[in-house]
Scaffold this motif. Structure first.
Motif, PDB file in Angstrom:
ATOM      1  N   GLY A 152       0.826  -1.208   0.000  1.00  0.00           N
ATOM      2  CA  GLY A 152       0.000   0.000   0.000  1.00  0.00           C
ATOM      3  C   GLY A 152       0.855   1.251   0.000  1.00  0.00           C
ATOM      4  O   GLY A 152       2.009   1.231   0.408  1.00  0.00           O
ATOM      5  N   ASP A 157      -3.544   3.144  -2.376  1.00  0.00           N
ATOM      6  CA  ASP A 157      -4.545   2.621  -1.441  1.00  0.00           C
ATOM      7  C   ASP A 157      -3.838   2.107  -0.201  1.00  0.00           C
ATOM      8  O   ASP A 157      -2.613   2.140  -0.130  1.00  0.00           O
ATOM      9  N   ALA A 158      -4.615   1.638   0.766  1.00  0.00           N
ATOM     10  CA  ALA A 158      -4.007   1.167   2.013  1.00  0.00           C
ATOM     11  C   ALA A 158      -3.237  -0.136   1.828  1.00  0.00           C
ATOM     12  O   ALA A 158      -2.336  -0.448   2.599  1.00  0.00           O
TER      13      ALA A 158
END
Length: 204
Positions: A152, A157-158
């Motif tokens: 991530g 994104d995470a």
């Protein structure tokens, strides 16, 4: 900054090498020095293929003066390690496990503490044991006291656990979307934690 790729596949130019090659190319583009190690070559150079716990603490006698010792010396200098393995019976390859078992001396020296670690893997099917293999790779990194990262980054994104591929890796387009995200995170955190490694290495 030095980022080392560790290929746990017995094949030097197989699917795992394909993913690691892409990762190291991305790291180089971000300004890092890179090096790819072939675990099977290191283990093959040692006097015994597998750790027999012949001394405690480990003196490294089974690989002194060999290519494996040179590989371990390179790992001592690394700011980050991206470890890769194919899925063999739901876990990592025997070659990679044998290589990592022989890092006992590095562990006793705290040589990899605060080195950034990440993992990639490839299986023969879409759900072919990749996440279980990543978990084993993560465990191997954590036991050395490394800083564990997934794939991530704030620009994407995470993230998840790491990069998972289905063979043939070169045809898995999702992989080559995730590899740059993983590497951006590795480089970012390696830069941010540089002082932790410098301080420890100065004391060694």
């Amino acid at each position: 900054m030095l980022i080392v790729g560790l290929n746990g596949s017995p094949r030097k130019n197989g699917n795992t090498a394909e993913i690691l090659g892409a990762a190291l190319a991305e790291a180089k583009a971000l300004g890092a020095d890179t090096f790819l190690l072939q675990a099977s070559e290191g283990v093959g150079a040692a006097r015994t293929a597998f750790c027999t716990h012949c001394s405690s603490p480990c003196k490294g006698v089974c690989y002194q003066g060999t290519a494996l010792e040179e590989m371990f010396n390179l790992l001592r200098r690394a700011d980050a390690v991206i470890m890769g393995s194919p899925v063999y019976f739901g876990t990592v390859s025997a070659q990679l496990k044998a290589f990592w078992d022989k890092t006992r001396k590095l562990r006793s020296e705290l040589a990899l503490v605060n080195v950034v670690g990440a993992a990639v893997t490839v299986g023969g099917a879409r759900f072919g044991g990749q996440e279980g293999t990543l978990r084993t790779l993560h465990n191997m990194l954590l036991v050395q006291g490394m800083i564990l990262l997934g794939d991530g980054h704030v620009s994407a994104d995470a993230g998840h656990f790491g990069v998972c591929a289905q063979q043939p890796a070169k045809d898995d387009t999702e992989v080559f979307k995730r590899v740059p995200i993983l590497v951006r995170r590795v480089v970012e955190v390696a830069r941010a934690t540089e002082s932790l490694r410098k301080g420890r290495r100065a004391q060694a």
